[in-house]
Write a protein that holds these residues in place. Structure first.
Motif, short mmCIF file in Angstrom:
data_model
loop_
_atom_site.label_atom_id
_atom_site.label_comp_id
_atom_site.label_asym_id
_atom_site.label_seq_id
_atom_site.Cartn_x
_atom_site.Cartn_y
_atom_site.Cartn_z
N ASP A 120 21.93 -1.37 14.10
CA ASP A 120 20.56 -1.81 14.39
C ASP A 120 20.08 -1.45 15.80
OD1 ASP A 120 20.22 -2.88 11.85
OD2 ASP A 120 21.02 -4.84 12.46
N SER A 121 21.01 -1.39 16.74
CA SER A 121 20.62 -1.13 18.13
C SER A 121 21.69 -0.28 18.83
CB SER A 121 20.45 -2.45 18.89
OG SER A 121 21.72 -3.08 19.05
N GLU A 122 21.31 0.26 19.98
CA GLU A 122 22.27 1.03 20.77
C GLU A 122 23.42 0.14 21.21
OE1 GLU A 122 22.50 3.96 24.68
OE2 GLU A 122 20.65 2.88 24.27
N GLY A 123 23.11 -1.11 21.55
CA GLY A 123 24.15 -2.06 21.97
C GLY A 123 25.17 -2.31 20.87
N ASP A 124 24.69 -2.50 19.63
CA ASP A 124 25.60 -2.69 18.50
C ASP A 124 26.47 -1.46 18.31
OD1 ASP A 124 24.55 -5.20 17.97
OD2 ASP A 124 23.28 -4.51 16.31
#
Length: 59
Positions: free
Chosen positions: A39-43
């Motif tokens: 879902d996100s770059e962090g994930d």
């Protein structure tokens, strides 16, 4: 030795062309998808750290 993985965002138009969902993917230098979509770059970065933990430097 394992290749360094990096996060890469695949937008909708490219995802349709590749036959994958849009989102963030962990990829090898060669461009091979290893994990995703996230879902996100962090994930994506967290998954990369699970797959390939950061190397601890010796003192």
């Amino acid at each position: 030795m394992m290749q360094t993985l990096s996060p890469r965002h695949v937008k909708t138009d490219e995802a349709l062309r590749l036959g994958v969902e849009s989102g963030w993917y962990a990829i090898k230098v060669s461009g091979t998808f290893v994990s995703g979509p996230h879902d996100s770059e962090g994930d994506c970065r967290r998954k990369i750290d699970e797959i390939q933990p950061p190397v601890k430097k010796k003192r």
